[in-house]
Design a protein around this motif. Structure first.
Motif, PDB file in Angstrom:
ATOM      1  N   PRO A   1      30.356  13.371   5.099  1.00  0.00           N
ATOM      2  CA  PRO A   1      31.019  13.374   3.742  1.00  0.00           C
ATOM      3  C   PRO A   1      30.127  12.424   2.721  1.00  0.00           C
ATOM      4  O   PRO A   1      30.033  12.779   1.603  1.00  0.00           O
ATOM      5  CB  PRO A   1      32.344  12.634   3.829  1.00  0.00           C
ATOM      6  CG  PRO A   1      32.641  13.050   5.356  1.00  0.00           C
ATOM      7  CD  PRO A   1      31.391  13.126   6.029  1.00  0.00           C
ATOM      8  N   ASP A   2      29.017  11.491   3.212  1.00  0.00           N
ATOM      9  CA  ASP A   2      28.533  10.725   2.461  1.00  0.00           C
ATOM     10  C   ASP A   2      27.313  11.613   1.909  1.00  0.00           C
ATOM     11  O   ASP A   2      26.465  11.170   0.848  1.00  0.00           O
ATOM     12  CB  ASP A   2      27.974   9.298   3.325  1.00  0.00           C
ATOM     13  CG  ASP A   2      26.999   9.664   4.495  1.00  0.00           C
ATOM     14  OD1 ASP A   2      26.719  10.891   4.515  1.00  0.00           O
ATOM     15  OD2 ASP A   2      26.864   8.788   5.132  1.00  0.00           O
ATOM     16  N   GLY A   3      26.909  12.746   2.496  1.00  0.00           N
ATOM     17  CA  GLY A   3      26.005  13.518   1.903  1.00  0.00           C
ATOM     18  C   GLY A   3      24.611  13.034   2.287  1.00  0.00           C
ATOM     19  O   GLY A   3      23.659  13.641   1.821  1.00  0.00           O
ATOM     20  N   LYS A   4      24.764  11.752   3.000  1.00  0.00           N
ATOM     21  CA  LYS A   4      23.162  11.399   3.163  1.00  0.00           C
ATOM     22  C   LYS A   4      22.585  11.539   4.771  1.00  0.00           C
ATOM     23  O   LYS A   4      21.648  11.368   5.000  1.00  0.00           O
ATOM     24  CB  LYS A   4      23.120   9.648   3.110  1.00  0.00           C
ATOM     25  CG  LYS A   4      23.389   9.441   1.450  1.00  0.00           C
ATOM     26  CD  LYS A   4      23.884   7.964   1.509  1.00  0.00           C
ATOM     27  CE  LYS A   4      23.971   7.246   0.103  1.00  0.00           C
ATOM     28  NZ  LYS A   4      24.340   5.966  -0.326  1.00  0.00           N
ATOM     29  N   ARG A   5      23.843  12.011   5.371  1.00  0.00           N
ATOM     30  CA  ARG A   5      23.431  12.245   6.885  1.00  0.00           C
ATOM     31  C   ARG A   5      24.064  13.643   7.271  1.00  0.00           C
ATOM     32  O   ARG A   5      24.862  14.024   6.715  1.00  0.00           O
ATOM     33  CB  ARG A   5      24.339  11.217   7.806  1.00  0.00           C
ATOM     34  CG  ARG A   5      23.583   9.764   7.582  1.00  0.00           C
ATOM     35  CD  ARG A   5      24.466   8.627   8.318  1.00  0.00           C
ATOM     36  NE  ARG A   5      26.019   8.795   7.666  1.00  0.00           N
ATOM     37  CZ  ARG A   5      27.060   8.233   8.627  1.00  0.00           C
ATOM     38  NH1 ARG A   5      26.741   7.660   9.660  1.00  0.00           N
ATOM     39  NH2 ARG A   5      28.203   8.327   8.055  1.00  0.00           N
ATOM     40  N   ALA A   6      23.249  14.159   8.444  1.00  0.00           N
ATOM     41  CA  ALA A   6      23.874  15.291   9.184  1.00  0.00           C
ATOM     42  C   ALA A   6      24.064  15.122  10.444  1.00  0.00           C
ATOM     43  O   ALA A   6      23.169  14.568  11.058  1.00  0.00           O
ATOM     44  CB  ALA A   6      23.102  16.487   8.813  1.00  0.00           C
ATOM     45  N   ALA A   7      25.120  15.633  11.282  1.00  0.00           N
ATOM     46  CA  ALA A   7      25.205  15.585  12.709  1.00  0.00           C
ATOM     47  C   ALA A   7      24.841  16.928  13.073  1.00  0.00           C
ATOM     48  O   ALA A   7      25.527  18.040  12.662  1.00  0.00           O
ATOM     49  CB  ALA A   7      26.873  15.235  13.129  1.00  0.00           C
ATOM     50  N   VAL A   8      23.911  16.912  14.173  1.00  0.00           N
ATOM     51  CA  VAL A   8      23.690  18.346  14.759  1.00  0.00           C
ATOM     52  C   VAL A   8      23.812  18.233  16.301  1.00  0.00           C
ATOM     53  O   VAL A   8      23.510  17.193  16.796  1.00  0.00           O
ATOM     54  CB  VAL A   8      22.182  18.576  14.471  1.00  0.00           C
ATOM     55  CG1 VAL A   8      21.760  19.790  14.830  1.00  0.00           C
ATOM     56  CG2 VAL A   8      22.081  18.527  12.907  1.00  0.00           C
ATOM     57  N   GLY A   9      24.629  19.488  16.949  1.00  0.00           N
ATOM     58  CA  GLY A   9      24.549  19.460  18.275  1.00  0.00           C
ATOM     59  C   GLY A   9      23.810  20.523  18.840  1.00  0.00           C
ATOM     60  O   GLY A   9      23.316  21.554  17.898  1.00  0.00           O
ATOM     61  N   TYR A  10      23.414  20.288  20.179  1.00  0.00           N
ATOM     62  CA  TYR A  10      22.151  20.873  20.792  1.00  0.00           C
ATOM     63  C   TYR A  10      22.520  21.727  21.955  1.00  0.00           C
ATOM     64  O   TYR A  10      23.263  21.193  22.539  1.00  0.00           O
ATOM     65  CB  TYR A  10      20.846  20.258  20.855  1.00  0.00           C
ATOM     66  CG  TYR A  10      20.207  19.590  19.407  1.00  0.00           C
ATOM     67  CD1 TYR A  10      19.179  20.445  18.885  1.00  0.00           C
ATOM     68  CD2 TYR A  10      20.662  18.488  18.874  1.00  0.00           C
ATOM     69  CE1 TYR A  10      18.823  20.146  17.809  1.00  0.00           C
ATOM     70  CE2 TYR A  10      20.214  18.110  17.636  1.00  0.00           C
ATOM     71  CZ  TYR A  10      19.069  18.882  17.066  1.00  0.00           C
ATOM     72  OH  TYR A  10      18.735  18.529  16.085  1.00  0.00           O
ATOM     73  N   GLU A  11      21.660  22.694  22.373  1.00  0.00           N
ATOM     74  CA  GLU A  11      22.131  23.535  23.614  1.00  0.00           C
ATOM     75  C   GLU A  11      21.886  22.571  24.927  1.00  0.00           C
ATOM     76  O   GLU A  11      22.591  23.029  25.703  1.00  0.00           O
ATOM     77  CB  GLU A  11      21.039  24.586  23.765  1.00  0.00           C
ATOM     78  CG  GLU A  11      21.419  25.575  24.895  1.00  0.00           C
ATOM     79  CD  GLU A  11      20.354  26.673  24.903  1.00  0.00           C
ATOM     80  OE1 GLU A  11      20.683  27.794  25.479  1.00  0.00           O
ATOM     81  OE2 GLU A  11      19.107  26.495  24.515  1.00  0.00           O
TER      82      GLU A  11
ATOM     83  N   GLY B   1      26.441  20.336  28.681  1.00  0.00           N
ATOM     84  CA  GLY B   1      26.183  21.757  28.508  1.00  0.00           C
ATOM     85  C   GLY B   1      26.092  21.891  27.077  1.00  0.00           C
ATOM     86  O   GLY B   1      26.242  20.893  26.308  1.00  0.00           O
ATOM     87  N   ALA B   2      25.680  23.087  26.390  1.00  0.00           N
ATOM     88  CA  ALA B   2      25.530  23.373  25.139  1.00  0.00           C
ATOM     89  C   ALA B   2      26.650  22.874  24.147  1.00  0.00           C
ATOM     90  O   ALA B   2      27.706  23.077  24.603  1.00  0.00           O
ATOM     91  CB  ALA B   2      25.275  24.675  25.034  1.00  0.00           C
ATOM     92  N   LEU B   3      26.405  22.339  23.135  1.00  0.00           N
ATOM     93  CA  LEU B   3      27.604  22.174  22.026  1.00  0.00           C
ATOM     94  C   LEU B   3      27.902  23.418  21.243  1.00  0.00           C
ATOM     95  O   LEU B   3      27.193  24.316  21.277  1.00  0.00           O
ATOM     96  CB  LEU B   3      27.031  20.954  21.163  1.00  0.00           C
ATOM     97  CG  LEU B   3      27.458  19.525  21.508  1.00  0.00           C
ATOM     98  CD1 LEU B   3      26.240  19.112  22.297  1.00  0.00           C
ATOM     99  CD2 LEU B   3      27.816  18.833  20.500  1.00  0.00           C
ATOM    100  N   THR B   4      29.353  23.383  21.181  1.00  0.00           N
ATOM    101  CA  THR B   4      29.649  24.721  20.616  1.00  0.00           C
ATOM    102  C   THR B   4      30.333  24.413  19.313  1.00  0.00           C
ATOM    103  O   THR B   4      30.275  25.350  18.491  1.00  0.00           O
ATOM    104  CB  THR B   4      31.073  25.269  21.540  1.00  0.00           C
ATOM    105  OG1 THR B   4      31.961  24.415  21.853  1.00  0.00           O
ATOM    106  CG2 THR B   4      30.605  25.765  22.692  1.00  0.00           C
ATOM    107  N   CYS B   5      30.599  23.217  18.978  1.00  0.00           N
ATOM    108  CA  CYS B   5      31.411  22.794  17.543  1.00  0.00           C
ATOM    109  C   CYS B   5      31.343  21.345  17.458  1.00  0.00           C
ATOM    110  O   CYS B   5      31.266  20.587  18.355  1.00  0.00           O
ATOM    111  CB  CYS B   5      32.821  23.424  17.738  1.00  0.00           C
ATOM    112  SG  CYS B   5      34.006  22.517  19.118  1.00  0.00           S
ATOM    113  N   LEU B   6      31.464  20.843  16.099  1.00  0.00           N
ATOM    114  CA  LEU B   6      31.515  19.674  15.732  1.00  0.00           C
ATOM    115  C   LEU B   6      32.401  19.391  14.301  1.00  0.00           C
ATOM    116  O   LEU B   6      32.290  20.292  13.606  1.00  0.00           O
ATOM    117  CB  LEU B   6      30.259  18.929  15.793  1.00  0.00           C
ATOM    118  CG  LEU B   6      29.231  19.079  14.868  1.00  0.00           C
ATOM    119  CD1 LEU B   6      29.147  18.727  13.673  1.00  0.00           C
ATOM    120  CD2 LEU B   6      27.744  18.374  15.554  1.00  0.00           C
ATOM    121  N   ALA B   7      33.053  18.019  14.120  1.00  0.00           N
ATOM    122  CA  ALA B   7      33.912  17.954  13.144  1.00  0.00           C
ATOM    123  C   ALA B   7      33.672  16.648  12.797  1.00  0.00           C
ATOM    124  O   ALA B   7      33.719  15.825  13.680  1.00  0.00           O
ATOM    125  CB  ALA B   7      35.213  18.535  13.285  1.00  0.00           C
ATOM    126  N   CYS B   8      33.928  16.143  11.654  1.00  0.00           N
ATOM    127  CA  CYS B   8      34.208  14.841  11.417  1.00  0.00           C
ATOM    128  C   CYS B   8      35.435  14.498  10.648  1.00  0.00           C
ATOM    129  O   CYS B   8      35.959  15.276   9.841  1.00  0.00           O
ATOM    130  CB  CYS B   8      32.889  14.242  10.554  1.00  0.00           C
ATOM    131  SG  CYS B   8      32.866  15.034   8.865  1.00  0.00           S
TER     132      CYS B   8
END
Length: 418
Positions: A212-222, A248-255
């Motif tokens: 939400p701060d627009g300055k960071r992004a969270a990313v999940g990987y296989e 194992g691989a990430l399927t989803c993320l939320a904040c």
């Protein structure tokens, strides 16, 4: 724990059917009937001369029509509809992407197409509006991304990347992010085209979210790692890996609303609560009694398919492939309710300003659950195949669904407390 099965039986009573009929816009005219029939597939894959076969199909169609709780069916797609999102400014427009290599922008009120997004080379699996609803981005599996101006209905920008995993607009600027099969995360200013890439080890960037701060992004990987990226500087602020990461691989993320916490879900059957400021794992959740507990093999695990935070209460929801919707207390991490579905859950979404969480599943139903009691509030049917995605408007009065039956549908969400 209350699974909501009793409520499910009650909600199929006459009262709900009467309520759905009441929502219609008066008597259907000839044009309405023509539109409805236009969306019905009369083609019989069996032998045309077989009378019994024909009658069976007709009966099936009639039974399906009886169960259709939707207000409107959008049937322009000629293949499965993979994704749907609503325009954030007014919630009056939907964009859907499908197996027919197209995306459509259409009005939720009457299904009128405002824009047909053509020129894709593969199934459109990502389609979403910019923060101010002026632009819409469509992305296909091959990695061709196009941006369209809604007002003028023209393509203003395009770019090609590796096989596309996800596509997301910045929450307050005309900036687009995408994650690809080769592990790269791309960021562009649109339509200027200024570009930045965030490189990581060669494994899929399976899911991503701008905080939400627009300055960071969270990313999940296989490979089970999670990275929090500084969008301006271009480096990873936190890397959550090894024991802290997933197996194992990430399927989803939320904040959560202020972006201080994020939830990640994985095929390893676990959901992790992570402090985005410190990169520390605060809690780990798994379906009690499921194979996820203590399982080392991701193939044997009960995969987490969707996660989300409640905006008004300290609750989180985790949806599992075995059909379990688990509601956990954020403070104690205790399992509060287990809401059982008849089939695997595909996606969940909390209402903006209530403790109601909606789910769509592989049995083709959309369900609304009260997270405080664990009770099933409503169930909506009408699709002839699994629901692959859905979106709920801000007022939580309308849901738009995307399905493997080549249809998108609009449902009016009515509850006794409204």
């Amino acid at each position: 724990m209350d699974t909501g099965e009793e409520n499910s039986v009650e909600l199929h009573g006459d009262e709900e059917i009467i309520e759905v009929i009441d929502l219609g816009d008066g008597e259907p005219g000839p044009d309405d009937l023509a539109d409805d029939l236009g969306g019905v597939d009369f083609e019989d894959p069996g032998q045309p001369e077989d009378d019994d076969e024909g009658w069976e199909t007709e009966d099936e169609m009639e039974a399906e029509a009886e169960q259709d709780d939707s207000e409107l069916t959008f049937s322009r797609h000629t293949g499965s509809v993979f994704c749907v999102s609503l325009d954030p400014a007014t919630n009056s427009l939907a964009v859907t992407g499908g197996e027919d290599d197209k995306a459509y922008v259409w009005r939720v009120s009457d299904g009128e197409v405002l824009l047909e997004c053509t020129g894709h080379k593969d199934s459109v699996t990502c389609a979403t509006f910019s923060h101010d609803s002026s632009l819409v981005a469509s992305g296909d599996m091959s990695g061709l991304i196009k941006v369209w101006k809604v007002e003028t209905r023209e393509e203003i920008w395009s770019f090609e990347v590796g096989d596309l995993e996800w596509l997301e607009w910045h929450p307050c600027a005309p900036v687009l992010l995408a994650g690809t099969n080769d592990g790269n995360v791309w960021m562009w200013k649109v339509p200027g085209g200024d570009c930045k890439t965030f490189e990581s080890p060669a494994c899929q960037a399976t899911c991503g979210k701008v905080l939400p701060d627009g300055k960071r992004a969270a990313v999940g990987y296989e490979d089970g790692t999670v990275r929090v990226w500084d969008l301006k500087q271009g480096h990873a602020i936190h890397v959550i890996k090894g024991q802290d990461g997933h197996q194992g691989a990430l399927t989803c993320l939320a904040c959560n609303k202020d972006g201080s916490l994020m939830l990640t879900g994985s095929v390893d059957g676990r959901a992790k609560l992570i402090n985005t400021n410190t990169g520390k794992v605060v809690a780990v959740f798994s379906a009690e009694g499921g194979k996820a507990k203590g399982s080392k093999d991701p193939e044997e695990s009960n995969s987490v398919e969707s996660v989300g935070f409640c905006n008004i209460l300290p609750l989180i929801a985790v949806a599992y492939l075995d059909g379990t919707l688990a509601i956990y207390e954020l403070s104690t991490q205790a399992l509060r309710h287990r809401c059982q579905h008849e089939a695997g859950i595909v996606h969940l979404q909390w209402e903006e300003s209530s403790s109601v969480v909606s789910t769509c599943s592989l049995d083709g139903a959309l369900r609304l659950w009260d997270a405080r009691s664990g009770n099933l509030l409503s169930e909506y049917r009408g699709h002839a195949a699994e629901i692959l995605d859905f979106a709920v408007n801000r007022e939580a009065s309308v849901a738009v669904t995307a399905s493997g039956d080549n249809r998108a549908k609009v449902f009016c969400l009515q509850r006794p407390d409204r």
